[in-house]
Design a protein around this motif. Structure first.
Motif, PDB file in Angstrom:
ATOM      1  N   ILE A   1       2.246  -0.253   0.761  1.00 47.04           N
ATOM      2  CA  ILE A   1       1.997   0.279   1.507  1.00 47.04           C
ATOM      3  C   ILE A   1       3.348   0.545   2.146  1.00 47.04           C
ATOM      4  CG2 ILE A   1       2.108  -0.503   4.696  1.00 47.04           C
ATOM      5  CD1 ILE A   1      -1.024  -1.429   2.763  1.00 47.04           C
ATOM      6  N   ALA A   2       3.176   2.077   2.706  1.00 48.01           N
ATOM      7  CA  ALA A   2       4.629   2.580   2.454  1.00 48.01           C
ATOM      8  C   ALA A   2       5.989   2.235   3.598  1.00 48.01           C
ATOM      9  CB  ALA A   2       4.687   4.166   3.067  1.00 48.01           C
TER      10      ALA A   2
ATOM     11  N   ILE B   1      -2.675   6.898 -13.896  1.00 47.61           N
ATOM     12  CA  ILE B   1      -4.110   6.365 -13.590  1.00 47.61           C
ATOM     13  C   ILE B   1      -4.127   7.500 -12.322  1.00 47.61           C
ATOM     14  CG2 ILE B   1      -4.133   5.178 -14.563  1.00 47.61           C
ATOM     15  CD1 ILE B   1      -3.663   3.378 -12.498  1.00 47.61           C
ATOM     16  N   LEU B   2      -2.853   8.169 -11.535  1.00 45.85           N
ATOM     17  CA  LEU B   2      -4.211   8.423 -10.530  1.00 45.85           C
ATOM     18  C   LEU B   2      -2.426   8.826  -9.516  1.00 45.85           C
ATOM     19  CD1 LEU B   2      -6.681   7.588  -7.602  1.00 45.85           C
ATOM     20  CD2 LEU B   2      -4.298   8.062  -7.196  1.00 45.85           C
ATOM     21  N   ARG B   3      -2.856   9.879  -8.592  1.00 48.88           N
ATOM     22  CA  ARG B   3      -1.830  10.653  -8.202  1.00 48.88           C
ATOM     23  C   ARG B   3      -2.786  11.124  -7.263  1.00 48.88           C
ATOM     24  NH1 ARG B   3       0.795  13.924 -11.957  1.00 48.88           N
ATOM     25  NH2 ARG B   3       2.085  12.042 -12.552  1.00 48.88           N
ATOM     26  N   TYR B   4      -1.199  11.788  -5.963  1.00 51.85           N
ATOM     27  CA  TYR B   4      -1.740  12.439  -4.571  1.00 51.85           C
ATOM     28  C   TYR B   4      -0.673  12.834  -3.920  1.00 51.85           C
ATOM     29  CZ  TYR B   4      -4.611  13.726  -0.134  1.00 51.85           C
ATOM     30  OH  TYR B   4      -4.962  14.158   0.895  1.00 51.85           O
ATOM     31  N   ASP B   5      -0.581  14.606  -3.444  1.00 51.34           N
ATOM     32  CA  ASP B   5       0.406  15.082  -2.669  1.00 51.34           C
ATOM     33  C   ASP B   5      -0.182  14.826  -1.247  1.00 51.34           C
ATOM     34  OD1 ASP B   5       2.729  16.659  -1.063  1.00 51.34           O
ATOM     35  OD2 ASP B   5       3.116  16.698  -3.671  1.00 51.34           O
TER      36      ASP B   5
ATOM     37  N   LEU C   1      -4.446   6.925   3.650  1.00 45.47           N
ATOM     38  CA  LEU C   1      -3.302   6.586   3.357  1.00 45.47           C
ATOM     39  C   LEU C   1      -2.558   7.667   3.670  1.00 45.47           C
ATOM     40  CD1 LEU C   1      -2.076   7.647  -0.062  1.00 45.47           C
ATOM     41  CD2 LEU C   1      -3.754   8.915  -0.099  1.00 45.47           C
ATOM     42  N   LEU C   2      -3.280   8.419   4.952  1.00 44.25           N
ATOM     43  CA  LEU C   2      -2.541   9.724   5.929  1.00 44.25           C
ATOM     44  C   LEU C   2      -1.627   8.540   6.676  1.00 44.25           C
ATOM     45  CD1 LEU C   2      -4.702  12.335   6.458  1.00 44.25           C
ATOM     46  CD2 LEU C   2      -2.954  12.289   4.773  1.00 44.25           C
ATOM     47  N   LEU C   3      -2.090   7.010   6.952  1.00 48.61           N
ATOM     48  CA  LEU C   3      -1.625   6.506   7.508  1.00 48.61           C
ATOM     49  C   LEU C   3      -0.327   5.507   7.108  1.00 48.61           C
ATOM     50  CD1 LEU C   3      -4.150   4.828   9.868  1.00 48.61           C
ATOM     51  CD2 LEU C   3      -2.317   7.141  10.523  1.00 48.61           C
ATOM     52  N   GLY C   4      -0.577   5.377   5.071  1.00 49.54           N
ATOM     53  CA  GLY C   4       1.317   5.046   4.546  1.00 49.54           C
ATOM     54  C   GLY C   4       0.357   4.327   3.736  1.00 49.54           C
ATOM     55  N   ASP C   5      -0.859   3.932   4.225  1.00 50.08           N
ATOM     56  CA  ASP C   5      -1.589   2.533   2.883  1.00 50.08           C
ATOM     57  C   ASP C   5      -2.207   3.427   1.883  1.00 50.08           C
ATOM     58  OD1 ASP C   5      -2.993   0.646   1.743  1.00 50.08           O
ATOM     59  OD2 ASP C   5      -3.914   0.010   3.620  1.00 50.08           O
ATOM     60  N   GLY C   6      -1.569   3.543   1.290  1.00 47.99           N
ATOM     61  CA  GLY C   6      -1.778   4.137  -0.530  1.00 47.99           C
ATOM     62  C   GLY C   6      -2.203   3.224  -1.761  1.00 47.99           C
ATOM     63  N   SER C   7      -3.179   1.559  -1.082  1.00 48.22           N
ATOM     64  CA  SER C   7      -3.862   0.845  -1.816  1.00 48.22           C
ATOM     65  C   SER C   7      -4.789   0.993  -3.118  1.00 48.22           C
ATOM     66  CB  SER C   7      -4.274  -0.841  -1.247  1.00 48.22           C
ATOM     67  OG  SER C   7      -3.058  -0.863  -0.156  1.00 48.22           O
TER      68      SER C   7
ATOM     69  N   HIS D   1      -8.747  -2.917 -17.478  1.00 45.66           N
ATOM     70  CA  HIS D   1      -7.834  -3.443 -16.294  1.00 45.66           C
ATOM     71  C   HIS D   1      -6.902  -4.593 -15.847  1.00 45.66           C
ATOM     72  CE1 HIS D   1     -11.779  -0.573 -15.291  1.00 45.66           C
ATOM     73  NE2 HIS D   1     -10.547  -0.688 -15.171  1.00 45.66           N
ATOM     74  N   SER D   2      -7.133  -5.061 -16.959  1.00 49.50           N
ATOM     75  CA  SER D   2      -5.915  -6.992 -16.957  1.00 49.50           C
ATOM     76  C   SER D   2      -4.604  -5.640 -17.316  1.00 49.50           C
ATOM     77  CB  SER D   2      -6.111  -8.047 -17.810  1.00 49.50           C
ATOM     78  OG  SER D   2      -6.960  -8.255 -17.177  1.00 49.50           O
ATOM     79  N   GLY D   3      -3.688  -5.914 -16.472  1.00 46.76           N
ATOM     80  CA  GLY D   3      -2.159  -5.739 -16.863  1.00 46.76           C
ATOM     81  C   GLY D   3      -1.049  -5.522 -15.689  1.00 46.76           C
ATOM     82  N   THR D   4      -0.440  -4.658 -15.521  1.00 44.36           N
ATOM     83  CA  THR D   4       0.482  -4.181 -14.475  1.00 44.36           C
ATOM     84  C   THR D   4       0.121  -3.388 -14.039  1.00 44.36           C
ATOM     85  OG1 THR D   4       2.597  -5.581 -15.747  1.00 44.36           O
ATOM     86  CG2 THR D   4       3.316  -4.204 -13.736  1.00 44.36           C
ATOM     87  N   TYR D   5       0.656  -3.006 -12.300  1.00 43.02           N
ATOM     88  CA  TYR D   5      -0.433  -2.006 -11.394  1.00 43.02           C
ATOM     89  C   TYR D   5       1.525  -1.668 -10.401  1.00 43.02           C
ATOM     90  CZ  TYR D   5      -5.044  -2.254 -12.993  1.00 43.02           C
ATOM     91  OH  TYR D   5      -5.507  -2.475 -12.985  1.00 43.02           O
ATOM     92  N   THR D   6       1.976  -0.436 -11.270  1.00 47.07           N
ATOM     93  CA  THR D   6       2.645   0.747 -10.374  1.00 47.07           C
ATOM     94  C   THR D   6       2.593   1.565  -9.113  1.00 47.07           C
ATOM     95  OG1 THR D   6       4.670  -0.431 -11.801  1.00 47.07           O
ATOM     96  CG2 THR D   6       5.322   0.819 -10.441  1.00 47.07           C
ATOM     97  N   CYS D   7       2.624   0.677  -8.394  1.00 51.05           N
ATOM     98  CA  CYS D   7       3.265   1.658  -7.238  1.00 51.05           C
ATOM     99  C   CYS D   7       3.944   2.560  -6.437  1.00 51.05           C
ATOM    100  CB  CYS D   7       1.820   1.907  -5.945  1.00 51.05           C
ATOM    101  SG  CYS D   7       2.365   2.079  -4.005  1.00 51.05           S
ATOM    102  N   THR D   8       4.257   4.057  -6.405  1.00 50.25           N
ATOM    103  CA  THR D   8       5.491   4.951  -6.334  1.00 50.25           C
ATOM    104  C   THR D   8       4.607   6.102  -5.362  1.00 50.25           C
ATOM    105  OG1 THR D   8       6.230   4.727  -8.333  1.00 50.25           O
ATOM    106  CG2 THR D   8       7.170   6.334  -7.415  1.00 50.25           C
ATOM    107  N   HIS D   9       5.894   5.376  -4.167  1.00 49.21           N
ATOM    108  CA  HIS D   9       5.907   7.056  -3.004  1.00 49.21           C
ATOM    109  C   HIS D   9       6.993   7.354  -2.981  1.00 49.21           C
ATOM    110  CE1 HIS D   9       5.535   7.625   1.217  1.00 49.21           C
ATOM    111  NE2 HIS D   9       4.494   6.942   1.524  1.00 49.21           N
ATOM    112  N   SER D  10       6.635   8.776  -2.786  1.00 47.89           N
ATOM    113  CA  SER D  10       7.781   9.240  -3.094  1.00 47.89           C
ATOM    114  C   SER D  10       8.330  10.368  -1.881  1.00 47.89           C
ATOM    115  CB  SER D  10       8.312  10.071  -4.212  1.00 47.89           C
ATOM    116  OG  SER D  10       8.181   9.090  -5.266  1.00 47.89           O
ATOM    117  N   GLY D  11       9.062  10.185  -1.051  1.00 43.88           N
ATOM    118  CA  GLY D  11       9.454  11.358   0.330  1.00 43.88           C
ATOM    119  C   GLY D  11      10.633  11.615   0.045  1.00 43.88           C
TER     120      GLY D  11
END
Length: 476
Positions: free
Chosen positions: A237-238, A260-264, A285-291, A302-312
């Protein structure tokens, strides 16, 4: 008249001197961004030809006369980096363009112009700065660090947490260094407070002129455990409401981190390395939820560490989650059933194998018992050694008239329940005493007369009697 004429002459002389006097204008203040181009403004009243000189204090920066640029006396620091707008000079524009501004360009500049109507000086105070491009945030088990590079002047760094912590608990170590260009590199380190997943850590880089604030944050979420094959949502969540941002998901296992995934949201461009395995909800996503939604997670992949980076525009927020995919319980049950089936099949096979080996032995034992039983009965119904085993069988036999010997005697035994078992009898079982026959049983089982055969020998009569449950007879 003479006095009036003298006054007029004096006024003309004054006006002429005034026209050739030096004109001073107010200073101009300019701030330029490193390493962009910068414009230093200067204007004059155009009257015929003009001479232009730019100086930084006493250092020659740029000169123009005889209707062309003159670089003979230019300082090498400005070589190839300055120019005038020559086509605009006749209109009174003497502004200087300074390309690729550096920290060393900072200072007070003088614009000198001269025409036949007089001279003019104008001063420009140049300030330079290198804005905060980004803040890099890193976290270990003990510390969290924020770094930013190529900044000028040196920024201020502050720390905060969510939930809030006392300022005395946020003591940090900040190191500031300069490179060969005069730009600052700043690194600030804060010790982790308590449990790593209990806080969100914020670091802010504030520009010296207070015109810019760059914020970075990091949060380690509680780990997620999920069974394989079941859809899983990893929250992101942003922390701000910026409409223009980019979202990047990175996966780290035993190898290097993989995007693995990128969106602008501004360009609507997207990249999905795990197409068909992971996806985002575009509306949320447009509401800030990038789950991130994993459709059918796999144990190994799919076992491992997931990192979500929200850049403004002036921010970067990182949320990290460890995910452990486990074996599904239904699969465990299936494997248990499979193992049980194989165990049952093995038991049945062993049983059939045992029966296959045992049946011939049982048949041989039955035949042996039958021979022994038939050998113990003589023609007169006596039992060897006066003993007989109770057989509980039905016997059909024909006895000759003498009862001592009977050649060709036919005896047939039909085994009942007691002969169904295959366990060999012991010698004691074979010699077990049999109970006496009653008189009634003897009457019911008379001994038929003997009939002589053709050869004069006693033979068995063809008469047949059926006896059930033959009991032993004692001889005197």
């Amino acid at each position: 008249m003479a006095e009036a004429h003298g006054l007029i002459i004096m006024l003309l002389i004054f006006l002429e001197k005034l026209s050739h006097s030096k004109v001073l204008l107010a200073d101009a203040n300019v701030t330029c961004i490193i390493p962009d181009d910068c414009l230093l403004p200067c204007s004059f009243r155009p009257v015929g030809t003009v001479v232009i000189h730019w100086y930084k204090q006493q250092t020659p920066v740029h000169s123009y006369y005889y209707n062309k640029d003159q670089f003979g006396h230019q300082n090498k620091h400005f070589s190839g980096r300055t120019c005038l707008f020559n086509s605009h000079i006749p209109q009174g524009n003497a502004s200087l363009l300074l390309r690729r501004v550096k920290v060393q360009d900072k200072g007070r500049y003088k614009c000198y112009t001269s025409t036949r109507k007089g001279n003019q000086e104008m001063f420009v105070n140049l300030e330079v700065k290198a804005v905060i491009q980004s803040v890099i945030m890193e976290m270990t088990e003990e510390t969290v660090t924020c770094s930013s590079y190529n900044i000028y002047p040196v920024p201020q760094v502050t720390w905060a947490t969510d939930p809030p912590s006392a300022q005395e608990a946020l003591e940090n170590s900040t190191i500031k260094t300069t490179d060969h260009k005069g730009l600052f590199n700043v690194e600030s380190t804060l010790r982790i407070l308590g449990n790593l997943s209990n806080y969100t850590y914020y670091c802010s880089f504030i520009a010296a002129d207070k015109t810019q604030v760059w914020i970075a944050s990091w949060k380690n979420q509680e780990g997620i455990i999920q069974e394989e094959g079941l859809a899983l949502s990893i929250p992101c969540i942003a922390l701000d409401s910026s409409q223009n941002f980019s979202l990047t998901w990175t996966f780290t296992s035993s190898t290097e981190p993989t995007v693995i995934l990128r969106y602008d949201t501004k360009t609507r461009h997207s990249f999905n390395l795990w197409e068909g395995q992971a996806e985002l909800d575009q509306d949320l996503l447009l509401l800030g939820d990038g789950s991130l939604l994993l459709l059918k997670p796999d144990i190994e992949e799919h076992s491992g560490t997931y990192t979500c980076t929200h850049s403004g525009l002036q921010s970067r927020h990182i949320i990290q989650t460890k995910v452990n995919i486990t074996v599904a319980s239904i699969i465990v049950d299936d494997r248990s059933v499979q193992r049980s089936w194989w165990s049952t099949a093995a038991s049945v096979a062993f049983f059939l194998f045992t029966i296959t080996l045992a049946l011939p032995q049982c048949a041989r034992q039955k035949a042996l018992k039958t021979r022994r039983a038939s050998q113990r009965y003589n023609g007169a119904g006596f039992v060897e050694d006066g003993l007989h085993k109770h057989l509980n069988t039905t016997a059909r036999y024909i006895i000759g008239p003498h009862g001592d010997e009977c050649n060709g005697t036919q005896i047939k035994f039909e085994a009942q329940d007691e002969l169904a078992g295959c366990t060999p009898n012991t010698a004691e079982d074979e010699t077990e005493a049999l109970p006496e026959a009653t008189e009634e049983e003897q009457e019911e089982n008379p001994v038929g007369p003997l009939v002589e055969g053709n050869d004069g020998q006693p033979s068995c009569s063809v008469e047949r009697e059926e006896f059930e449950n033959i009991e032993p007879v004692h001889t005197s």
